[in-house]
Design a protein around this motif. Structure first.
Motif, PDB file in Angstrom:
ATOM      1  N   PHE A  83       0.828  -1.205   0.000  1.00 20.49           N
ATOM      2  CA  PHE A  83       0.000   0.000   0.000  1.00 20.49           C
ATOM      3  C   PHE A  83       0.859   1.250   0.000  1.00 20.49           C
ATOM      4  O   PHE A  83       0.533   2.253  -0.599  1.00 20.49           O
ATOM      5  CB  PHE A  83      -0.889   0.039   1.247  1.00 20.49           C
ATOM      6  CG  PHE A  83      -2.033  -0.916   1.174  1.00 20.49           C
ATOM      7  CD1 PHE A  83      -3.181  -0.587   0.464  1.00 20.49           C
ATOM      8  CD2 PHE A  83      -1.972  -2.137   1.805  1.00 20.49           C
ATOM      9  CE1 PHE A  83      -4.243  -1.472   0.387  1.00 20.49           C
ATOM     10  CE2 PHE A  83      -3.028  -3.021   1.735  1.00 20.49           C
ATOM     11  CZ  PHE A  83      -4.168  -2.693   1.025  1.00 20.49           C
ATOM     12  N   GLY A  84       1.946   1.206   0.745  1.00 21.43           N
ATOM     13  CA  GLY A  84       2.805   2.376   0.884  1.00 21.43           C
ATOM     14  C   GLY A  84       3.708   2.180   2.083  1.00 21.43           C
ATOM     15  O   GLY A  84       3.836   1.080   2.614  1.00 21.43           O
ATOM     16  N   LEU A  85       4.339   3.264   2.508  1.00 23.01           N
ATOM     17  CA  LEU A  85       5.281   3.191   3.622  1.00 23.01           C
ATOM     18  C   LEU A  85       4.759   3.981   4.804  1.00 23.01           C
ATOM     19  O   LEU A  85       4.182   5.057   4.640  1.00 23.01           O
ATOM     20  CB  LEU A  85       6.637   3.771   3.200  1.00 23.01           C
ATOM     21  CG  LEU A  85       7.330   3.076   2.030  1.00 23.01           C
ATOM     22  CD1 LEU A  85       8.605   3.817   1.659  1.00 23.01           C
ATOM     23  CD2 LEU A  85       7.632   1.625   2.366  1.00 23.01           C
ATOM     24  N   LEU A  86       4.984   3.443   5.979  1.00 22.66           N
ATOM     25  CA  LEU A  86       4.624   4.122   7.216  1.00 22.66           C
ATOM     26  C   LEU A  86       5.920   4.531   7.901  1.00 22.66           C
ATOM     27  O   LEU A  86       6.725   3.677   8.267  1.00 22.66           O
ATOM     28  CB  LEU A  86       3.834   3.172   8.126  1.00 22.66           C
ATOM     29  CG  LEU A  86       3.410   3.758   9.472  1.00 22.66           C
ATOM     30  CD1 LEU A  86       2.353   4.849   9.262  1.00 22.66           C
ATOM     31  CD2 LEU A  86       2.856   2.668  10.371  1.00 22.66           C
ATOM     32  N   ARG A  87       6.147   5.839   7.989  1.00 25.08           N
ATOM     33  CA  ARG A  87       7.338   6.313   8.688  1.00 25.08           C
ATOM     34  C   ARG A  87       6.975   6.490  10.155  1.00 25.08           C
ATOM     35  O   ARG A  87       6.063   7.239  10.485  1.00 25.08           O
ATOM     36  CB  ARG A  87       7.822   7.633   8.103  1.00 25.08           C
ATOM     37  CG  ARG A  87       9.050   8.148   8.884  1.00 25.08           C
ATOM     38  CD  ARG A  87       9.659   9.360   8.260  1.00 25.08           C
ATOM     39  NE  ARG A  87      10.302   9.004   7.008  1.00 25.08           N
ATOM     40  CZ  ARG A  87      10.352   9.795   5.943  1.00 25.08           C
ATOM     41  NH1 ARG A  87       9.776  10.971   5.967  1.00 25.08           N
ATOM     42  NH2 ARG A  87      10.974   9.418   4.856  1.00 25.08           N
ATOM     43  N   VAL A  88       7.671   5.760  11.009  1.00 21.73           N
ATOM     44  CA  VAL A  88       7.464   5.865  12.454  1.00 21.73           C
ATOM     45  C   VAL A  88       8.630   6.671  13.008  1.00 21.73           C
ATOM     46  O   VAL A  88       9.765   6.204  12.993  1.00 21.73           O
ATOM     47  CB  VAL A  88       7.416   4.462  13.111  1.00 21.73           C
ATOM     48  CG1 VAL A  88       7.196   4.586  14.619  1.00 21.73           C
ATOM     49  CG2 VAL A  88       6.328   3.593  12.478  1.00 21.73           C
ATOM     50  N   HIS A  89       8.343   7.882  13.438  1.00 24.96           N
ATOM     51  CA  HIS A  89       9.385   8.730  14.032  1.00 24.96           C
ATOM     52  C   HIS A  89       9.370   8.458  15.538  1.00 24.96           C
ATOM     53  O   HIS A  89       8.417   8.820  16.224  1.00 24.96           O
ATOM     54  CB  HIS A  89       9.111  10.204  13.738  1.00 24.96           C
ATOM     55  CG  HIS A  89      10.159  11.107  14.301  1.00 24.96           C
ATOM     56  ND1 HIS A  89      11.416  11.218  13.753  1.00 24.96           N
ATOM     57  CD2 HIS A  89      10.152  11.910  15.399  1.00 24.96           C
ATOM     58  CE1 HIS A  89      12.133  12.064  14.477  1.00 24.96           C
ATOM     59  NE2 HIS A  89      11.384  12.494  15.475  1.00 24.96           N
ATOM     60  N   VAL A  90      10.393   7.748  16.015  1.00 30.91           N
ATOM     61  CA  VAL A  90      10.490   7.423  17.437  1.00 30.91           C
ATOM     62  C   VAL A  90      11.131   8.641  18.102  1.00 30.91           C
ATOM     63  O   VAL A  90      12.329   8.873  17.959  1.00 30.91           O
ATOM     64  CB  VAL A  90      11.329   6.147  17.666  1.00 30.91           C
ATOM     65  CG1 VAL A  90      11.380   5.807  19.147  1.00 30.91           C
ATOM     66  CG2 VAL A  90      10.758   4.978  16.866  1.00 30.91           C
ATOM     67  N   GLN A  91      10.307   9.441  18.785  1.00 29.19           N
ATOM     68  CA  GLN A  91      10.806  10.688  19.351  1.00 29.19           C
ATOM     69  C   GLN A  91      11.577  10.457  20.646  1.00 29.19           C
ATOM     70  O   GLN A  91      12.754  10.740  20.725  1.00 29.19           O
ATOM     71  CB  GLN A  91       9.648  11.662  19.575  1.00 29.19           C
ATOM     72  CG  GLN A  91       9.170  12.214  18.225  1.00 29.19           C
ATOM     73  CD  GLN A  91       7.863  12.969  18.306  1.00 29.19           C
ATOM     74  OE1 GLN A  91       6.836  12.431  18.660  1.00 29.19           O
ATOM     75  NE2 GLN A  91       7.905  14.238  17.954  1.00 29.19           N
ATOM     76  N   ARG A  92      10.876   9.935  21.676  1.00 26.83           N
ATOM     77  CA  ARG A  92      11.563   9.846  22.964  1.00 26.83           C
ATOM     78  C   ARG A  92      10.889   8.830  23.872  1.00 26.83           C
ATOM     79  O   ARG A  92       9.750   8.434  23.651  1.00 26.83           O
ATOM     80  CB  ARG A  92      11.571  11.215  23.647  1.00 26.83           C
ATOM     81  CG  ARG A  92      10.180  11.728  23.955  1.00 26.83           C
ATOM     82  CD  ARG A  92      10.179  13.197  24.362  1.00 26.83           C
ATOM     83  NE  ARG A  92       8.837  13.601  24.751  1.00 26.83           N
ATOM     84  CZ  ARG A  92       8.503  14.047  25.960  1.00 26.83           C
ATOM     85  NH1 ARG A  92       9.400  14.151  26.914  1.00 26.83           N
ATOM     86  NH2 ARG A  92       7.266  14.399  26.226  1.00 26.83           N
TER      87      ARG A  92
END
Length: 165
Positions: free
Chosen positions: A5-14
């Motif tokens: 379907f596409g890409l899921l960017r998971v930004h792991v902040q803190r």
């Protein structure tokens, strides 16, 4: 490739107030899993409030799969200690992306996901139209541990040639 379907960017902040697993601190890192995919952040030394600020990108073939988060304490001479886990459902986020919204004022809330027994949200999570993109910020309360939370941001990336949403 057509099942993607596409890409899921998971930004792991803190991490927030994570459990202590060494003498008086921990060396935490995060593993993000979806189906057979497994991605990992770097280790932050001696910190129970680590700032990772790292982007991990998952390929989404099945939006019904939950994304699972595992936090570990890095140990040199023994197995890494578990510091809790959490999971979240990407369906509300993907439903918002599917609306194909555009020309909205930045900061418009598309939908909200409330904390419930069947999710790990520490507080209400909003899916927002921001800078021409759909993003979702969330704070997950870790399970199977005495304390700790992880803050993430989701962002959708369309891939040319994938079947898209």
């Amino acid at each position: 490739m057509d099942s993607l379907f596409g890409l899921l960017r998971v930004h792991v902040q803190r991490g927030i107030n994570l459990a202590v697993r060494d003498v008086n601190s921990s060396d935490p890192y995060v593993i993000v899993r979806m189906g057979k995919q497994k991605l990992k952040t770097r280790v932050v030394k001696k910190n129970i409030n680590p700032q990772w600020n790292e982007d991990l990108t998952l390929s989404v073939a099945d939006p019904n799969l939950p994304v699972k988060i595992f936090v570990y304490d890095k140990d040199l001479f023994s197995l890494d200690d578990k510091m809790g886990d959490a999971e979240f459902d990407v369906k509300p986020f993907i439903e918002a992306v599917k609306m194909h919204l555009n020309k909205l004022p930045s900061g418009t809330i598309i939908t909200t996901v409330k904390p419930a027994r069947d999710n790990c949200l520490a507080e209400e999570s909003r899916v927002v139209w921001e800078n021409e993109k759909v993003v979702q910020n969330m704070i997950l309360r870790l399970r199977n541990v005495e304390r700790g939370e992880v803050e993430l941001q989701l962002e959708w990336i369309d891939i040319p040639g994938s079947r898209g949403l």
